[in-house]
Design a protein around this motif. Structure first.
Motif, PDB file in Angstrom:
ATOM      1  N   GLU A   1       0.227  -1.395  -0.140  1.00 41.95           N
ATOM      2  CA  GLU A   1      -0.239   0.232   0.230  1.00 41.95           C
ATOM      3  C   GLU A   1       1.002   1.276  -0.436  1.00 41.95           C
ATOM      4  OE1 GLU A   1      -3.551   2.264   2.318  1.00 41.95           O
ATOM      5  OE2 GLU A   1      -3.279   0.255   2.176  1.00 41.95           O
ATOM      6  N   THR A   2       0.560   1.737  -0.772  1.00 38.22           N
ATOM      7  CA  THR A   2       1.293   3.505  -1.150  1.00 38.22           C
ATOM      8  C   THR A   2       0.562   4.551  -0.938  1.00 38.22           C
ATOM      9  OG1 THR A   2       1.091   3.582  -3.245  1.00 38.22           O
ATOM     10  CG2 THR A   2       2.973   2.511  -2.318  1.00 38.22           C
ATOM     11  N   HIS A   3       1.271   5.372  -0.508  1.00 35.44           N
ATOM     12  CA  HIS A   3       0.059   6.858  -0.405  1.00 35.44           C
ATOM     13  C   HIS A   3       0.617   7.830  -1.435  1.00 35.44           C
ATOM     14  CE1 HIS A   3      -3.154   5.435   2.832  1.00 35.44           C
ATOM     15  NE2 HIS A   3      -2.013   5.291   3.156  1.00 35.44           N
ATOM     16  N   VAL A   4       0.412   8.292  -2.145  1.00 31.50           N
ATOM     17  CA  VAL A   4      -0.157   9.340  -3.489  1.00 31.50           C
ATOM     18  C   VAL A   4      -0.583  10.745  -2.948  1.00 31.50           C
ATOM     19  CG1 VAL A   4       1.550   7.665  -3.917  1.00 31.50           C
ATOM     20  CG2 VAL A   4      -0.948   8.688  -4.799  1.00 31.50           C
ATOM     21  N   SER A   5      -0.289  11.962  -3.580  1.00 31.86           N
ATOM     22  CA  SER A   5      -0.668  13.015  -4.276  1.00 31.86           C
ATOM     23  C   SER A   5      -1.500  13.011  -5.377  1.00 31.86           C
ATOM     24  CB  SER A   5      -0.914  14.390  -2.972  1.00 31.86           C
ATOM     25  OG  SER A   5      -0.324  13.792  -1.416  1.00 31.86           O
TER      26      SER A   5
ATOM     27  N   GLU B   1      -6.098  -1.370  -6.511  1.00 28.42           N
ATOM     28  CA  GLU B   1      -7.159  -0.603  -5.437  1.00 28.42           C
ATOM     29  C   GLU B   1      -7.255   1.194  -4.989  1.00 28.42           C
ATOM     30  OE1 GLU B   1      -8.778  -3.593  -3.149  1.00 28.42           O
ATOM     31  OE2 GLU B   1      -9.117  -4.839  -4.566  1.00 28.42           O
ATOM     32  N   ILE B   2      -8.027   1.963  -5.966  1.00 25.35           N
ATOM     33  CA  ILE B   2      -7.875   3.217  -5.794  1.00 25.35           C
ATOM     34  C   ILE B   2      -8.828   3.994  -4.679  1.00 25.35           C
ATOM     35  CG2 ILE B   2      -6.660   5.643  -6.510  1.00 25.35           C
ATOM     36  CD1 ILE B   2      -5.650   3.636  -8.910  1.00 25.35           C
TER      37      ILE B   2
ATOM     38  N   GLU C   1      -5.450  12.976  -1.180  1.00 29.87           N
ATOM     39  CA  GLU C   1      -5.496  12.321  -1.206  1.00 29.87           C
ATOM     40  C   GLU C   1      -5.805  11.166  -1.413  1.00 29.87           C
ATOM     41  OE1 GLU C   1      -4.920  10.284   3.271  1.00 29.87           O
ATOM     42  OE2 GLU C   1      -5.076  11.966   3.693  1.00 29.87           O
ATOM     43  N   THR C   2      -4.760  10.272  -1.736  1.00 33.79           N
ATOM     44  CA  THR C   2      -4.850   9.081  -2.661  1.00 33.79           C
ATOM     45  C   THR C   2      -4.326   7.554  -2.286  1.00 33.79           C
ATOM     46  OG1 THR C   2      -5.097   9.871  -4.607  1.00 33.79           O
ATOM     47  CG2 THR C   2      -5.402   8.737  -4.735  1.00 33.79           C
ATOM     48  N   ALA C   3      -4.962   6.277  -2.212  1.00 30.25           N
ATOM     49  CA  ALA C   3      -4.218   5.288  -1.526  1.00 30.25           C
ATOM     50  C   ALA C   3      -4.337   4.428  -2.031  1.00 30.25           C
ATOM     51  CB  ALA C   3      -4.171   4.782   0.070  1.00 30.25           C
TER      52      ALA C   3
END
Length: 192
Positions: free
Chosen positions: A45-49, A96-97, A105-107
């Protein structure tokens, strides 16, 4: 001359089809005997903007595909007033977004299958309508191999019949094969 051309064509079709038939057979065994193989995916799992305030989930997906290198078909878009949930999938990998509109904020939860999981998904891939073009290429190969199998059967029977040897044995084997196949199809379709 005709026999030699047919024999060469038969050999070429068999040689080109064999690798794909082996993969298809392997994935069939995996699906029939799933306990023999591990298909547990690796999950990260990553978190991006992403750009905040997106009003179109497909544009969001394209932004993430371009910027984060995600590849696949855009699927299962669900929308609420505050967020989007969507999937980008290709055989063997699913992203899965979860996107929050207000903040951007996007996981991204990435599920990566092992080789057997990839074979399983390729076994189910079908059609030519995919955004991810490599699946369309795979579908074209499946069409080629399907036609090749039909041509292999027809050319094999024709070459056997043209040789004139062992026609009786061949007829018995063909009839037996047809009888077993039709019996199994009937029993599967109309169980007692």
């Amino acid at each position: 001359m005709m026999y030699r051309l047919l024999r060469t064509t038969h050999l070429a079709l068999a040689s080109l089809s064999l690798p794909f038939l082996l993969l298809y057979g392997l994935s069939s065994i995996q699906m029939t005997h799933s306990t023999w193989f591990s298909r547990a995916p690796k999950i990260t799992e990553t978190h991006v903007s992403a750009s905040a305030g997106r009003n179109n989930a497909r544009l969001l997906a394209r932004e993430l595909m371009d910027r984060e290198g995600l590849r696949g078909d855009i699927q299962q878009i669900s929308e609420t007033p505050i967020d989007y949930k969507l999937r980008i999938a290709r055989p063997g990998t699913v992203y899965e977004i979860d996107y929050v509109r207000a903040t951007g904020e996007t996981a991204i939860r990435t599920s990566t299958a092992n080789f057997m999981g990839l074979m399983n998904r390729l076994h189910h891939a079908a059609g030519f309508w995919h955004d991810y073009r490599l699946i369309n290429v795979w579908s074209a190969v499946v069409v080629f191999v399907s036609i090749a199998i039909i041509l292999l059967g027809v050319s094999g029977v024709w070459m056997w019949f043209a040789r004139g040897k062992d026609r009786v044995v061949g007829m018995v084997l063909l009839a037996l094969n047809l009888g077993i196949s039709l019996t199994l199809l009937f029993l599967i379709r109309f169980p007692q």
